[in-house]
Scaffold this active site. Structure first.
Site, PDB file in Angstrom:
ATOM      1  CE  LYS A 177       2.940  -8.149   6.587  1.00 35.71           C
ATOM      2  NZ  LYS A 177       3.243  -8.441   5.568  1.00 35.71           N
ATOM      3  CG  ASN A 178       5.862 -10.380   2.918  1.00 34.11           C
ATOM      4  OD1 ASN A 178       4.411  -9.894   3.550  1.00 34.11           O
ATOM      5  ND2 ASN A 178       6.782 -10.410   3.028  1.00 34.11           N
ATOM      6  CB  CYS A 236       3.692  -0.808   5.213  1.00 37.90           C
ATOM      7  SG  CYS A 236       4.622  -1.415   6.992  1.00 37.90           S
ATOM      8  NE  ARG A 292       2.814  -3.104  -2.134  1.00 37.66           N
ATOM      9  CZ  ARG A 292       2.191  -2.041  -3.244  1.00 37.66           C
ATOM     10  NH1 ARG A 292       1.596  -0.745  -2.826  1.00 37.66           N
ATOM     11  NH2 ARG A 292       3.498  -2.481  -3.779  1.00 37.66           N
ATOM     12  NE  ARG A 316       0.122  -4.471   8.483  1.00 36.73           N
ATOM     13  CZ  ARG A 316       1.098  -3.819   7.574  1.00 36.73           C
ATOM     14  NH1 ARG A 316       1.671  -3.183   7.946  1.00 36.73           N
ATOM     15  NH2 ARG A 316       1.255  -4.730   6.697  1.00 36.73           N
ATOM     16  CG  ASP A 354      10.279  -6.644   4.276  1.00 32.22           C
ATOM     17  OD1 ASP A 354       9.965  -5.647   4.364  1.00 32.22           O
ATOM     18  OD2 ASP A 354       9.595  -7.253   4.114  1.00 32.22           O
ATOM     19  NE  ARG A 403       5.014  -0.643   0.156  1.00 35.72           N
ATOM     20  CZ  ARG A 403       4.608  -2.278   0.508  1.00 35.72           C
ATOM     21  NH1 ARG A 403       4.290  -1.059   1.809  1.00 35.72           N
ATOM     22  NH2 ARG A 403       4.845  -2.616   0.777  1.00 35.72           N
ATOM     23  N   PRO A 404       4.308   2.256  -6.045  1.00 33.48           N
ATOM     24  CG  PRO A 404       5.586   2.216  -7.936  1.00 33.48           C
ATOM     25  CD  PRO A 404       5.670   2.199  -6.006  1.00 33.48           C
ATOM     26  CB  ILE A 405       0.681  -2.001  -8.067  1.00 32.30           C
ATOM     27  CG1 ILE A 405      -0.721  -1.254  -8.198  1.00 32.30           C
ATOM     28  CG2 ILE A 405       0.251  -2.439  -7.211  1.00 32.30           C
ATOM     29  CD1 ILE A 405      -1.864  -1.541  -8.279  1.00 32.30           C
ATOM     30  CG  ASP A 406       5.027   0.053 -12.717  1.00 32.09           C
ATOM     31  OD1 ASP A 406       5.479   0.399 -10.921  1.00 32.09           O
ATOM     32  OD2 ASP A 406       6.356   0.591 -13.439  1.00 32.09           O
TER      33      ASP A 406
HETATM   34  C1  UD1 Z   1       7.003  -6.929  -1.120  1.00 30.71           C
HETATM   35  C2  UD1 Z   1       6.948  -7.187   0.875  1.00 30.71           C
HETATM   36  C3  UD1 Z   1       7.346  -6.166   1.519  1.00 30.71           C
HETATM   37  C4  UD1 Z   1       9.268  -5.596   0.933  1.00 30.71           C
HETATM   38  C5  UD1 Z   1       8.984  -5.680  -0.326  1.00 30.71           C
HETATM   39  C6  UD1 Z   1      10.722  -6.065  -1.126  1.00 30.71           C
HETATM   40  C7  UD1 Z   1       4.760  -8.754   0.902  1.00 30.71           C
HETATM   41  C8  UD1 Z   1       3.271  -8.460   0.919  1.00 30.71           C
HETATM   42  N1  UD1 Z   1       5.435  -7.487   0.716  1.00 30.71           N
HETATM   43  O1  UD1 Z   1       6.387  -5.556  -0.645  1.00 30.71           O
HETATM   44  O2  UD1 Z   1       7.192  -6.285   2.656  1.00 30.71           O
HETATM   45  O3  UD1 Z   1       9.603  -4.933   2.037  1.00 30.71           O
HETATM   46  O4  UD1 Z   1       8.221  -6.932  -0.795  1.00 30.71           O
HETATM   47  O5  UD1 Z   1      10.934  -7.197   0.108  1.00 30.71           O
HETATM   48  O6  UD1 Z   1       5.458  -9.325   0.436  1.00 30.71           O
HETATM   49  N2  UD1 Z   1       8.392  -1.392  -7.839  1.00 30.71           N
HETATM   50  C9  UD1 Z   1       7.919  -0.750  -8.978  1.00 30.71           C
HETATM   51  N3  UD1 Z   1       6.393  -0.945  -9.455  1.00 30.71           N
HETATM   52  C10 UD1 Z   1       5.460  -2.261  -9.203  1.00 30.71           C
HETATM   53  C11 UD1 Z   1       5.996  -2.808  -7.969  1.00 30.71           C
HETATM   54  C12 UD1 Z   1       6.855  -2.279  -7.478  1.00 30.71           C
HETATM   55  O7  UD1 Z   1       8.471  -0.244  -9.319  1.00 30.71           O
HETATM   56  O8  UD1 Z   1       4.876  -2.131  -9.813  1.00 30.71           O
HETATM   57  C13 UD1 Z   1       9.348  -1.116  -7.143  1.00 30.71           C
HETATM   58  C14 UD1 Z   1       9.246  -0.211  -5.851  1.00 30.71           C
HETATM   59  O9  UD1 Z   1       8.548   0.682  -5.914  1.00 30.71           O
HETATM   60  C15 UD1 Z   1      10.352  -0.994  -4.433  1.00 30.71           C
HETATM   61  C16 UD1 Z   1      10.584  -2.313  -5.689  1.00 30.71           C
HETATM   62  O10 UD1 Z   1       9.974  -2.601  -6.526  1.00 30.71           O
HETATM   63  O11 UD1 Z   1      11.676  -0.462  -5.120  1.00 30.71           O
HETATM   64  C17 UD1 Z   1      10.418  -3.601  -4.662  1.00 30.71           C
HETATM   65  O12 UD1 Z   1       9.466  -3.766  -4.558  1.00 30.71           O
HETATM   66  P1  UD1 Z   1       8.255  -4.827  -4.737  1.00 30.71           P
HETATM   67  O13 UD1 Z   1       8.766  -6.409  -4.703  1.00 30.71           O
HETATM   68  O14 UD1 Z   1       7.025  -5.283  -5.923  1.00 30.71           O
HETATM   69  O15 UD1 Z   1       7.573  -5.059  -2.716  1.00 30.71           O
HETATM   70  P2  UD1 Z   1       5.947  -5.312  -2.435  1.00 30.71           P
HETATM   71  O16 UD1 Z   1       5.847  -6.684  -3.205  1.00 30.71           O
HETATM   72  O17 UD1 Z   1       4.752  -4.456  -2.721  1.00 30.71           O
END
Ligand code: UD1
Length: 427
Positions: free
Chosen positions: A23-24, A118, A94, A401, A309, A124-127
């Site tokens: 999936k990912n 989820c 997401r 999903r 996960d 769940r930030p994207i900063d």
């Molecule tokens: C992806 C996976 C999700 C999995 C996660 C961690 C997909 C679609 N989803 O989510 O299933 O649980 O990896 O293996 O592939 N963070 C920040 N700022 C950001 C982005 C992330 O602080 O801009 C933090 C998050 O709060 C979290 C950590 O980084 O604590 C890891 O998040 P991230 O690896 O980015 O997860 P996703 O890519 O959203």
């Protein structure tokens, strides 16, 4: 009509299960296909809702999307007619954030709705994604209604970007943005998950220049364009791990096929500690449990650590282990909402922030429970299979999903599980 999953528990699992595409990886590679100047044939596509939504998004933007078989799709985005993906679909998952990196790379200008998906970890930030785009020369603005506008008027230019938190999404999104940028981009402290390597392999197969994926330094040298080609998506590490955890909870013996052994090492180590037997061939793993379940501790970490996960699924055998086990969540702020559901089934669990203590009980009892998110939903299924009596799971849309035919696959190995329609209940 509301759909639920009904399970009669107590049967060990025995037989063979085939693992679908990851999936990912698929949800990142589909947007990556928008960078390709030609026809992209993707094989081993899993039949799951997140992937179908991602395909609907690119279709909605004018890409030609054609299934040749149930697992092979062709995407031709040469006639894409808009740079803004449909907002209502973006909010459904997401991983729609990968459209930002891909469209920024292609058009230098994109406006998207903040992604859905989820919500197990609070915010769940994207900063970090945004920080990466800005380092490459883009300007971003958050607009009314939850829209993000990203624009690079003078194009994108390679830069060194240090991620202060290891982020899967930011690593892949920056990789996408940098693919057609001018010069070299270096991502330091990059994530190393199998799907990062898969995205890099896909991009390289189409003519990109990405080096170092799978290590914590990834170098992307921009190219002018990508060409069409064929690519097969890796098997799903978490789907395989879910069935491995299921057999640990129920007992029995499962041969899990179409896997990459290296991706499952961290999961098998824990299953062996629990008393399971785990044996590999080049592309299969057999998990067998006949005796009692031993206690163990788990801490989730970025790859190659234990995957977050897989945390809820592994909690189920630990609910039934001899003695007390500790799970520490090391990636998300909190991911233990599902334990309230397990308590309804007789589990003894104490949670304090990112730490949960599981005091093993002799048996779980069937109960009506809810799937609060994708992996919590998988855990509810495993709990239902291991429990004595009947379990019904509501909110199954979360499970659909990310799991390709989970009900059918489990039925084929001896589980008593089915979808039931429940009249008169609103979801
Ligand atoms: C992806 C996976 C999700 C999995 C996660 C961690 C997909 C679609 N989803 O989510 O299933 O649980 O990896 O293996 O592939 N963070 C920040 N700022 C950001 C982005 C992330 O602080 O801009 C933090 C998050 O709060 C979290 C950590 O980084 O604590 C890891 O998040 P991230 O690896 O980015 O997860 P996703 O890519 O959203």
């Amino acid at each position: 009509m509301n759909k639920k999953i009904a399970i009669k528990g107590g049967n060990p699992l025995n037989g063979e299960i085939n693992i679908s595409g990851a999936k990912n990886a698929a949800v990142a590679i589909i947007p990556a296909a928008l960078l390709v100047d030609g026809v992209c044939r993707l094989e081993n596509i899993p039949n799951i809702v997140d992937v179908m939504v991602q395909l609907d998004i690119v279709r909605g933007m004018g890409a030609d999307v054609k299934f040749l078989t149930p697992t092979i799709v062709e995407i031709d985005s040469r006639n894409l007619d808009r740079s803004d993906p449909p907002f209502e679909l973006m909010r459904k998952l997401r991983a729609s954030y990968y459209l930002m990196g891909a469209l920024l790379s292609r058009y230098h200008d994109v406006e998207v709705a903040m992604p859905g998906g989820c919500n197990f970890g609070g915010v769940r930030p994207i900063d970090l994604h945004i920080k990466g785009f800005e380092a490459l020369g883009a300007e971003t603005a958050v607009k009314e209604g939850g829209f993000v506008c990203v624009k690079a008027e003078n194009g994108l230019h390679g830069k060194t970007i240090f991620l202060d938190v290891v982020s899967v999404g930011a690593t892949m999104n920056i990789m996408l943005a940098a693919t057609l940028a001018e010069g070299q981009t270096v991502i330091e402290n990059a994530a190393k998950e199998p799907h990062i390597v898969d995205l890099a392999n896909f991009l390289n197969a189409m003519g990109a220049n990405v080096m170092g994926a799978g290590t914590d330094v990834i170098k992307i040298t921009g190219v002018e364009k990508l060409h069409g080609g064929t690519y097969s998506i890796i098997p799903d590490q978490i789907e395989a791990g879910t069935y491995m955890a299921a057999v640990a909870a129920t007992g029995g013996s499962l041969l899990i096929k179409n896997i990459i052994p290296k991706h499952l090492e961290c999961i098998s180590t824990k299953l062996v500690e629990m008393g399971c037997e785990v044996t590999y061939t080049d592309d299969t793993v057999r998990v067998t449990r006949t005796g009692e379940i031993h206690r163990t501790n788990i801490k989730t970490m970025p790859y190659p650590g234990f995957p977050t996960d897989m945390q809820p699924q592994m909690a189920i055998p630990l609910c039934l282990a001899q003695g007390a086990s500790v799970i520490t969540e090391g990636v998300w702020d909190s991911r233990f909402r599902y334990v309230d559901e397990l308590r309804k089934m007789g589990a003894e669990i104490h949670v304090d922030g990112k730490v949960a203590v599981f005091n093993g009980v002799d048996r779980l009892m069937g109960a009506p429970v809810t799937a609060y998110d994708l992996r919590a939903g998988a855990a509810m299924i495993i709990a239902g299979l291991a429990a004595v009596g009947d379990t019904t799971i509501s909110d199954t849309r979360h499970i659909e999903r990310g799991y390709d035919d989970i009900v059918g696959k489990l039925r084929s190995v001896g589980a008593i599980i089915e979808y039931v329609e429940v009249p008169g209940e609103a979801e």
